[in-house]
Structures are given as structure tokens and as C-alpha cells.
Write a protein that holds these residues in place. Sequence first.
Motif, PDB file in Angstrom:
ATOM      1  N   MET A  62      -1.744   1.912 -10.971  1.00  0.00           N
ATOM      2  CA  MET A  62      -2.449   1.207 -10.042  1.00  0.00           C
ATOM      3  C   MET A  62      -3.608   0.414 -10.491  1.00  0.00           C
ATOM      4  O   MET A  62      -3.648  -0.803 -10.165  1.00  0.00           O
ATOM      5  CB  MET A  62      -2.918   2.131  -9.200  1.00  0.00           C
ATOM      6  N   TYR A  74       2.079  -3.985  -5.768  1.00  0.00           N
ATOM      7  CA  TYR A  74       0.947  -3.439  -4.961  1.00  0.00           C
ATOM      8  C   TYR A  74       1.446  -2.189  -4.156  1.00  0.00           C
ATOM      9  O   TYR A  74       0.934  -0.942  -4.204  1.00  0.00           O
ATOM     10  CB  TYR A  74       0.111  -4.259  -4.217  1.00  0.00           C
ATOM     11  N   ILE A  78       1.143   2.146  -4.989  1.00  0.00           N
ATOM     12  CA  ILE A  78       0.419   2.891  -3.744  1.00  0.00           C
ATOM     13  C   ILE A  78       1.282   4.110  -3.294  1.00  0.00           C
ATOM     14  O   ILE A  78       0.805   5.192  -3.287  1.00  0.00           O
ATOM     15  CB  ILE A  78      -0.220   1.977  -2.647  1.00  0.00           C
ATOM     16  N   LYS A  82       0.591   8.142  -4.044  1.00  0.00           N
ATOM     17  CA  LYS A  82       0.338   9.064  -2.544  1.00  0.00           C
ATOM     18  C   LYS A  82       1.527  10.148  -2.772  1.00  0.00           C
ATOM     19  O   LYS A  82       1.360  11.350  -2.339  1.00  0.00           O
ATOM     20  CB  LYS A  82       0.399   8.072  -1.281  1.00  0.00           C
ATOM     21  N   GLU A 103      -7.550   6.721  -3.723  1.00  0.00           N
ATOM     22  CA  GLU A 103      -7.821   5.986  -2.388  1.00  0.00           C
ATOM     23  C   GLU A 103      -8.843   4.933  -2.922  1.00  0.00           C
ATOM     24  O   GLU A 103      -8.898   3.776  -2.434  1.00  0.00           O
ATOM     25  CB  GLU A 103      -8.723   7.086  -1.457  1.00  0.00           C
ATOM     26  N   TYR A 106      -6.576   2.298  -4.077  1.00  0.00           N
ATOM     27  CA  TYR A 106      -5.962   1.653  -2.857  1.00  0.00           C
ATOM     28  C   TYR A 106      -6.992   0.682  -2.230  1.00  0.00           C
ATOM     29  O   TYR A 106      -6.498  -0.542  -1.835  1.00  0.00           O
ATOM     30  CB  TYR A 106      -5.595   2.696  -2.068  1.00  0.00           C
ATOM     31  N   THR A 110      -6.214  -3.305  -2.036  1.00  0.00           N
ATOM     32  CA  THR A 110      -6.075  -4.313  -0.804  1.00  0.00           C
ATOM     33  C   THR A 110      -7.397  -5.244  -0.320  1.00  0.00           C
ATOM     34  O   THR A 110      -7.457  -5.589   0.648  1.00  0.00           O
ATOM     35  CB  THR A 110      -5.991  -3.037   0.282  1.00  0.00           C
TER      36      THR A 110
END
Length: 430
Positions: A62, A74, A78, A82, A103, A106, A110
Motif C-alpha cells: 500500500m 489502490y 486496500i 483488510k 487505516e 487507506y 484516498t
Amino acid sequence: MINKDRLEEVKKEEIWKEVVPGKEYDDTRFRKYTSDLSKLVESFLAQQCFDDDKIGKSIYLMESIDKKKIDKLYNSSIRVAKKLSESYPHRSSEHYYHKYEIEKNYYKLTDYDIKRSKVSNVEEIAANLDKFYISEKLKYYCSVLSSQSTVAHKYEIRFIDEIIEHLQENDYEDTPPIAIYLQIYLALKDFDNEEHYFKLKSLLEHYGLLFPLNEASNIYKYALNYCTRKINRGNQKFLHEYFDLYVETLNKEIIFDKGEISPWHFKNIVTTALRLGKFEWTEKFIFKYKDRIPEELRNNAITFNLAQLYFYQKKYNKVIEQLQFVEYDDLSYNINSKTMLIATYYELDEIEPLYSLLESFRVYLNRHKDIAEQIRNLCLNLIKFTKKLVKVLPGDQESIQKLKNEVEATKNIASIRWLREKIAELEGNY
């Protein structure tokens, strides 16, 4: 080729001939080669750990995708991270660290710091970071509290009072590491309140398998040590608790390290079961798990623990068969086997072999300087009082009372429970 069996004896020049045949030995270049080899080995070891850490790899992926701005990857990166996190079998503090990292990445992928009109996942980032931080703080603080009786150093653990206060005002029951380490902390700080132990036991039943094996083992040790302290203070109901905890670690395979059981755990289980009168269970346990004792320690462990079983079953001749001609390399086994033989000869009324053993044991204790002074005194006191016990006649209440008073006035005596039982038998009250 270099003989692997004599690797410690190999000289640098011999290795050079294998690596650079036909060239004169060059110490500077040889050192360079060994330095390069060390770096390669270190890289290999680090790579092994990295390859085994699937979640860690997904987090690094990531980060790399974000740095290189590969938009098409992307969503998939993710999703994979997860999914791996949720399927991770453990819920130790490491789990919440992984979730924090996922997180956090992430958030970056984003572009929440740019798209400020959207609700971000900052709360999830902070919550997982808090759970990781609090879990780790509690874990190491419990370790500090547990070591205070043996380590004089005063540790400074910042913010621990604020953390404890926060935990008393907020419910973290659904976060296994916080719930468990908080209960361990309470049991250590408020030892007399047994509710803390039983709450910890309940949490272990629910969460015990949600930790890596080595951490789960350490957690159960806290509970076992609590029981030990209670037993040492005369609370015999905790002997049952101690046994139940060990059975739970057996059933959940938590007690095993790479599939093997420590001979000392093995001995503790046998001794506890025998003290509770579980003779049939003990025999089944010995033969079921004997092959899981490390091979180099197996024979000693089996011999000694079978002897213990026979002693409790009052099969004294079998005890002698097991122990009479055995000399253990391990001091603990050696000492415990001799104290068991002392009791066995007394039970059989074999006075001559008993006196011979008492004398040879005394010599053994004085000759071996590596025996801790406390252990030596325990055993020497047993020798002294066993000799006195043999000389006392049943019904001689004055001599019996005198011996009883001496025993109770002496703090450290090996096999003290057995000695008290024999005195009580002489009194006619046992």
C-alpha cells in the motif's frame, strides 16, 4: 571438502583454499569476504521474516502504491490488506498495530487530507493506535510488577496511571489484550481480591487462543503464578485452580513449544495431579505425553515422574526399582529423587538402607558447591529430622511433641508435608 563435524577447528587458511583455490591467502580480502557473507546472511534472515509476514507485505505494498501513485491498484491493495487483517488468527496488540497501519495508508491512498469535505477514517486510525499503545503499555507494566520481588530496579513507565484511570472509566472488554492485561494488573496489585483471578480465568477461557503461542504461554504463567502464591499461603483450593489451568494449556496446546513440553511443566502437572489424588489421570498423562518431552531429557523425566506416581500409590518397591540405581545429571532431579527415596525407605521400614542414603546424601550436598545454599539447607534439615523421626517411638508423646515443635520452628525443610504426616501418624491423629 571441509569436515562439518570439526567446523570449530577449521582455520581461516583452510576456508580460503576452498573459496579461492590456487591463490595465496590474503587476510584483508578474507575479512572482506566474511563481512560480505555476514551481510548476505543478515539480509536473508530479514527476508525470511518479511516473506512470512503477509500482512506486513500488504501494508508495504500500500505504501509503495501510494508513493508511485499507481491509481489502478489502490482498491485491490486496500481490499487485500483488510482481508488479511480480518483473517489473522490472533488478536494480540500486533493485530491492532496492523489495523492502524492499514487505516493510515487507506487515509493516504484516498487523499482525505485533500478531500476535506468527506468524512475520513481518522477515528479508526486513532482507535487502533490507542488499542495497540494501551495493550503494549499494560503488557510491559505487568512484567515490571511481576519482577519487583526479584529485581530491585525502579522502572519508570510514563502515563501508566493515566492509562489505568482511563481503563477504569471505559469498557475494553471486547479488546482481548487490554482486557486480559488489565485483569493481570489488577490481580498483581490487589492480590487478596480473588475476583480478579477468576475474571482473568474467564477471559483466558474465551481469549486464550487469540494470542501467539509464546505470548499465550506467558499470559497463563501469570495465572499459574497467582495460584502458586495462594497455595504457598495455605489456600489449598487454588491447587485445583492450578491443575485446571495446566489442563487448559494442554487441551489448547499452549503449553507446547514447537510441539514439545518442558520436563519442568511435565513434572509440575504430575505433582499437582498426584496431590489431588488423580492417580489414574496421572498415569494416562505420563504415557500420553511422554514422547513430547525433548528426547535428550525424556528418560530422566519419565523415570522420575513414574517414581512419583508409584510413591503416591504406596507402591514403594516400584519406587526403589525406578530410582535406586539412577544418577541424574540434573541437580534438581537428583535431589528430588533422593528425598523421595528417603521417604520410601522410611515407609518400608528399611532402616539400614535409609541411614546409608541419609549419609551419602549429606556428603553429596556438601561436596557439590553448585547447589544453592537455600536448597542445601532444605535437604540437610530433612536429613536431620528424618534421623530424629526414626528414633521416636509411637505413643511417646513427649518426644513426638518435641520433634513436632522443632519441625514447626524450622523454616526451611524439604518434604515438609510428608514429615508432618509422619509425625501426625506417630501421634495417632492422622
